[in-house]
Design a protein around this motif. Structure first.
Motif, PDB file in Angstrom:
ATOM      1  N   ARG A 113       0.976  -3.373  -9.078  1.00  0.00           N
ATOM      2  CA  ARG A 113       1.834  -3.080  -8.363  1.00  0.00           C
ATOM      3  C   ARG A 113       1.551  -1.376  -8.034  1.00  0.00           C
ATOM      4  O   ARG A 113       0.787  -0.868  -8.374  1.00  0.00           O
ATOM      5  CB  ARG A 113       3.114  -2.961  -9.069  1.00  0.00           C
ATOM      6  CG  ARG A 113       4.834  -2.248  -8.727  1.00  0.00           C
ATOM      7  CD  ARG A 113       5.312  -2.600  -9.292  1.00  0.00           C
ATOM      8  NE  ARG A 113       5.924  -1.801 -10.649  1.00  0.00           N
ATOM      9  CZ  ARG A 113       6.739  -1.829 -11.688  1.00  0.00           C
ATOM     10  NH1 ARG A 113       7.928  -2.543 -10.783  1.00  0.00           N
ATOM     11  NH2 ARG A 113       6.686  -1.423 -12.702  1.00  0.00           N
ATOM     12  N   ALA A 120       7.771   2.419  -6.537  1.00  0.00           N
ATOM     13  CA  ALA A 120       6.688   1.049  -6.045  1.00  0.00           C
ATOM     14  C   ALA A 120       7.136   1.145  -4.012  1.00  0.00           C
ATOM     15  O   ALA A 120       7.773   1.323  -3.535  1.00  0.00           O
ATOM     16  CB  ALA A 120       7.254  -0.763  -6.318  1.00  0.00           C
ATOM     17  N   PRO A 124       5.301  -7.084  -6.636  1.00  0.00           N
ATOM     18  CA  PRO A 124       3.910  -6.851  -7.563  1.00  0.00           C
ATOM     19  C   PRO A 124       3.240  -8.449  -7.228  1.00  0.00           C
ATOM     20  O   PRO A 124       3.503  -9.462  -7.100  1.00  0.00           O
ATOM     21  CB  PRO A 124       4.371  -6.671  -9.072  1.00  0.00           C
ATOM     22  CG  PRO A 124       5.209  -5.947  -8.604  1.00  0.00           C
ATOM     23  CD  PRO A 124       6.039  -6.371  -7.774  1.00  0.00           C
TER      24      PRO A 124
END
Length: 206
Positions: A113, A120, A124
């Motif tokens: 990630r 983020a 992921p």
């Protein structure tokens, strides 16, 4: 004293035997299992608390199964390969490709990630390559995490700085001025900015 000793011995006799008592000629109390004397009286005895010679062995209580906690997997190395630390990226659209690596390789069920300034930037996944676009002009920090099957962070890198240099269209025109043939071909040279061609006036001679 002798009275109590005799009584203790008789109590130890099997419960099936009868016990009698009488007073002999010397005035002593006598206990016996034989009712021989005329004045002997039966002694009532309470049942004894005897256990079987082979008692049933106690069944051990099964101990609850202990689930051994699985030690988290440890990576020897995790880092951002591209861009390099403190690198300057030049892109008018704020685009760059981020590449990460780990040693050993990504384990089954684990995911990378990517974080840009602590947030983020994508879901992921197993891919170590992350394309980014429209990154604001200025300095930023990149870091990468490895998550396990439960979404827990297994490893995380420190923040790695880089600098995004977004060249404006005006700056591009300054570096390379637009020629007539460039309008409509280069983003910094839109057709609307194309200058009108000068018309040559021609007067006919008579």
């Amino acid at each position: 004293m002798r009275y109590w000793l005799l009584l203790a011995c008789l109590i130890a006799l099997p419960v099936a035997a009868d016990v009698f008592t009488y007073v002999d000629a010397q005035g002593n109390r006598v206990f016996t299992d034989r009712p021989g004397s005329g004045n002997a009286k039966r002694v009532p005895l309470a049942p004894s608390n005897r256990m079987s010679a082979n008692p049933t062995a106690a069944v051990p209580v099964a101990a609850g199964k202990k689930t051994e906690a699985k030690a988290p997997f440890h990576y020897d190395m995790l880092r951002v390969l591209v861009p390099e630390p403190d690198a300057t990226v030049r892109s008018s659209a704020g685009e760059l490709i981020v590449s990460v690596t780990s040693e050993p390789g990504l384990q089954r069920g684990h995911r990378f990630r990517l974080l840009l300034d602590g947030e983020a930037v994508a879901e992921p996944g197993p891919s170590p390559v992350f394309p980014l676009s429209n990154v604001d002009r200025g300095s930023h920090n990149l870091s990468v995490e490895i998550l396990d099957e439960q979404g827990r962070t297994v490893e995380r890198t420190a923040n790695q700085p880089f600098h995004m240099l977004r060249i404006s269209l005006a700056q591009k025109r300054q570096v390379k001025p637009c020629a007539l043939d460039d309008y409509g071909q280069r983003p910094e040279c839109p057709l609307k900015d194309k200058p009108e061609e000068e018309k040559n006036s021609f007067l006919p001679f008579f």
